[in-house]
Write an enzyme that holds these catalytic residues in place. Structure first.
Site, PDB file in Angstrom:
ATOM      1  N   ARG A   1       0.816  -1.217   0.000  1.00 49.16           N
ATOM      2  CA  ARG A   1       0.000   0.000   0.000  1.00 49.16           C
ATOM      3  C   ARG A   1       0.850   1.267   0.000  1.00 49.16           C
ATOM      4  O   ARG A   1       0.449   2.279  -0.571  1.00 49.16           O
ATOM      5  CB  ARG A   1      -0.941   0.000   1.202  1.00 49.16           C
ATOM      6  N   GLY A  19     -13.204  -3.553   0.289  1.00 40.26           N
ATOM      7  CA  GLY A  19     -14.600  -3.140   0.479  1.00 40.26           C
ATOM      8  C   GLY A  19     -15.019  -2.068  -0.512  1.00 40.26           C
ATOM      9  O   GLY A  19     -16.130  -2.113  -1.054  1.00 40.26           O
TER      10      GLY A  19
END
Ligand code: ADP
Ligand code: MG
Length: 390
Positions: free
Chosen positions: A35, A372
């Site tokens: 990330r 998500g």
């Protein structure tokens, strides 16, 4: 959606960048820096344009200012990955932080402390959003993984800063997923697996309208198989998921996409490394056994459909791939996705982990960093963090 191109001259400007540095930690160090690396294109572009960067991220779910959830390890890792001067602020906002911001030179980077040290972050508290907005001249959101939450550092602050834009990562994520939904090369094949039907219901429904073929695997196939009258033994299978699956199967005829279920399975007594795996030709799981992977015939069929697809979306492992005896189905699908000539998009934390484990992460067109958020975008929901950048 505005992008970095729309921001104009940034020389000497303070730019608040919402990044997703919610990384796994081990012994006080970053265990997986994917990330952080994903945010580098935006960070480096802004530095090259002479901006002074203020990076903000959450990490985990601190209940208090738990020092174990400091952004220190992430800031240290970033310092290794960039030539920039990287400093960690002592807090998220406040007098001290403003002092650090004032001392920034062009191209320097200040990392704010964990946004969730401030309870106002998840409440989207206007006072916290205003305090964040005051730190900067411009706001860039590059945290796709947090775009489905209306928090102070995403939705709240974006509304208060006139000069705002999506970062490169967020822009790429939205473009890849929109491309999949809007005008995909056909046939569009969706491979959906993972743990629970209820987690993925909206995604399955959307693909029943959009995709030509939906291939179901993972623990998620058992509620479908139970709804068709098969025995599932002790496989993961909750009654409410059986009801949901029954509904999806009943509406199947009205939908565009054909939905396929496994034809064979790998079963065992327990979900353990040393459990004896057994292939059954068929999908009736005997009592005392659980289905832990799709079988070889199913894997071959799914791989073939993936290979022939114009566009593939894959979310959710085909089995309990973390344990080698039950990894073959997920590996076969991952290899087919990697080798496919069509556009391939993979979303979901565990699906991404599976690709990494098989060494195939750089062999897909787009590997989404936002589990998500990606699924919500596919379901057709509006992401507050993206809407606020309009
Ligand atoms: P993603 O994060 O990619 O969206 P999920 O979180 O929905 O995926 O599901 C991933 C988990 O599902 C993995 O930990 C995997 O071990 C588990 N899983 C998949 N198939 C099975 C199965 N047949 N039995 C038990 N667990 C399974
Ligand atoms: Mg998961």
């Amino acid at each position: 959606m505005r992008t970095l191109r729309d921001l104009g001259d940034l020389e000497g400007k303070r730019v608040l960048v919402r990044v997703d540095f919610n990384v796994p930690l081990e012994h006080g160090r970053v265990a997986d820096d994917t990330r952080i690396r994903a945010a580098l294109p935006t960070i480096e572009e802004l530095r090259e344009r002479g901006a002074r960067l203020i990076l903000a991220s959450h990490l985990g779910r601190p209940k208090d200012r738990e020092p174990e959830l400091s952004l220190r390890p992430a800031a240290d890792r970033l310092a290794e990955l960039t030539a920039a001067e990287v400093t960690l602020a002592p807090a998220v906002v406040g007098e001290d932080v403003r002092g650090f911001v004032e001392r920034l030179g062009d191209g320097d980077v200040l990392v704010l402390e964990n946004l969730r040290y401030e309870p106002g972050e998840t409440d989207n508290d206007p006072a916290l959003a205003a305090a964040l907005a005051e730190l900067a001249d411009a706001y860039v959101d590059d945290a796709f993984g947090a775009a489905h939450r209306a928090h102070a550092s995403t939705e709240g602050v974006a509304r208060l800063v006139a000069q705002r834009a999506a970062g490169r990562l967020l822009e790429r994520e939205v473009a890849a997923l929109d491309g999949l939904l809007e005008d995909p090369e056909r046939p569009l094949v969706a491979v959906l697996g993972g743990a629970k039907v209820s987690d993925k219901l909206g995604v399955i429904e959307r693909f029943q309208q959009l995709a030509d073929t939906i291939l179901i695997g993972g623990a998620m196939c058992f509620p479908f198989l139970a709804a068709e009258g098969h025995s599932v033994g002790s496989s993961l299978c909750e009654p409410e998921d059986v009801e949901l699956s029954r509904g999806l199967l009943e509406r199947r005829a009205e939908q565009h996409g054909t939905l396929e279920l496994p034809r064979d399975l790998v079963i065992a007594e327990r979900l353990e490394q040393d459990a004896e795996p057994e292939v059954i030709d068929g999908v009736d799981v005997p009592d005392g056994r659980m289905g832990l992977d799709i079988g070889p015939r199913t894997a071959e069929r799914y791989a073939e459909l993936v290979t022939g697809a114009g566009t593939v979306f894959w979310n959710g492992p085909m089995g309990a791939f973390e344990l080698e005896p039950f990894a073959a189905g997920t590996r076969a699908v991952a290899q087919a996705v990697a080798a496919a000539s069509g556009t391939t998009v993979v979303g979901g934390g565990d699906s991404a982990a599976a690709l990494v484990r098989f060494g195939l992460a750089d062999r897909v067109t787009h590997l989404s960093t936002g589990g998500g958020a990606a699924l919500e975008l596919i379901e057709g929901k509006r992401l507050p963090g993206v809407e606020a950048l309009a």
